[in-house]
Motif scaffolding. Structure first.
Motif, short mmCIF file in Angstrom:
data_model
loop_
_atom_site.label_atom_id
_atom_site.label_comp_id
_atom_site.label_asym_id
_atom_site.label_seq_id
_atom_site.Cartn_x
_atom_site.Cartn_y
_atom_site.Cartn_z
N LEU A 83 0.81 -1.21 0.00
CA LEU A 83 0.00 0.00 0.00
C LEU A 83 0.85 1.27 0.00
CD1 LEU A 83 -3.10 -0.77 2.25
CD2 LEU A 83 -2.94 -0.73 -0.24
N ALA A 84 2.12 1.15 0.31
CA ALA A 84 3.02 2.31 0.26
C ALA A 84 3.19 2.84 -1.17
CB ALA A 84 4.38 1.95 0.85
N LYS A 85 2.82 2.05 -2.15
CA LYS A 85 2.95 2.44 -3.56
C LYS A 85 1.74 3.22 -4.08
CE LYS A 85 5.78 -1.59 -4.25
NZ LYS A 85 5.78 -2.99 -4.65
N PHE A 86 0.70 3.35 -3.25
CA PHE A 86 -0.52 4.02 -3.67
C PHE A 86 -0.63 5.37 -2.97
CE2 PHE A 86 -1.32 -0.46 -4.28
CZ PHE A 86 -2.03 -0.52 -5.49
N PRO A 87 -0.98 6.43 -3.72
CA PRO A 87 -1.15 7.75 -3.09
C PRO A 87 -2.43 7.79 -2.24
CG PRO A 87 -1.77 7.86 -5.40
CD PRO A 87 -1.20 6.48 -5.17
N PRO A 88 -2.49 8.68 -1.27
CA PRO A 88 -3.66 8.76 -0.40
C PRO A 88 -4.95 9.05 -1.15
CG PRO A 88 -2.02 10.42 0.20
CD PRO A 88 -1.45 9.62 -0.90
N SER A 89 -4.86 9.68 -2.29
CA SER A 89 -6.06 10.01 -3.07
C SER A 89 -6.78 8.75 -3.58
CB SER A 89 -5.69 10.89 -4.26
OG SER A 89 -4.78 10.21 -5.11
N GLN A 90 -6.14 7.60 -3.50
CA GLN A 90 -6.75 6.37 -3.98
C GLN A 90 -7.43 5.55 -2.88
OE1 GLN A 90 -3.26 5.06 -6.61
NE2 GLN A 90 -5.07 4.58 -7.82
#
Length: 138
Positions: A71-78
């Motif tokens: 999940l570190a690879k996904f921005p908070p907007s997702q």
């Protein structure tokens, strides 16, 4: 109504149930292409729906660590607020702290702790004390 991880007489408070559902929804949506609980059964099936047996805690710890890295690879907007209603948005919208840089540090408990840290603490404590772990509402 507050929810948290519970075993014996210990309660690790998370916050509102919708927030915890968002945590699991986000995991399943991005990391389980075959559906809820298919890749991470100990967390998303056992813990979320029933209880996590003491003997399954080591696997749940490994699942948690793997999920956090991914999940570190996904921005908070997702963030996914509700996997059953992908149009649903968090009540705060996009108004989040600049310290939140990915989905691995997006989820914070009511007292400001990273939800992954709290989950790992509850898992380790329950395992050390030889108890099953469950989600409970106050």
């Amino acid at each position: 109504m507050a929810v948290g991880f519970h075993f014996d007489c210990f309660f690790y408070q998370i916050g509102h149930g919708d927030f915890l559902h968002s945590f699991f929804s986000t995991i399943s949506y991005y990391l389980e292409p075959d559906g809820w609980g298919t890749k991470y059964p100990k967390l998303l099936s056992s813990l979320y729906y029933k209880k996590l047996n003491y003997s399954d805690i080591p696997q749940a710890i490994e699942e948690t660590k793997e999920i956090r890295v991914k999940l570190a690879k996904f921005p908070p907007s997702q963030v996914i607020w509700d996997i059953d209603d992908l149009t649903a948005q968090p009540p705060w919208g996009d108004n989040i702290s600049k310290q939140i840089t990915s989905l691995s540090n997006y989820f914070k408990t009511n007292d400001g702790r990273n939800l992954f840290d709290l989950l790992l603490l509850a898992l380790n404590d329950a395992y050390e004390d030889k108890f099953d772990l469950e989600i409970r509402s106050l």
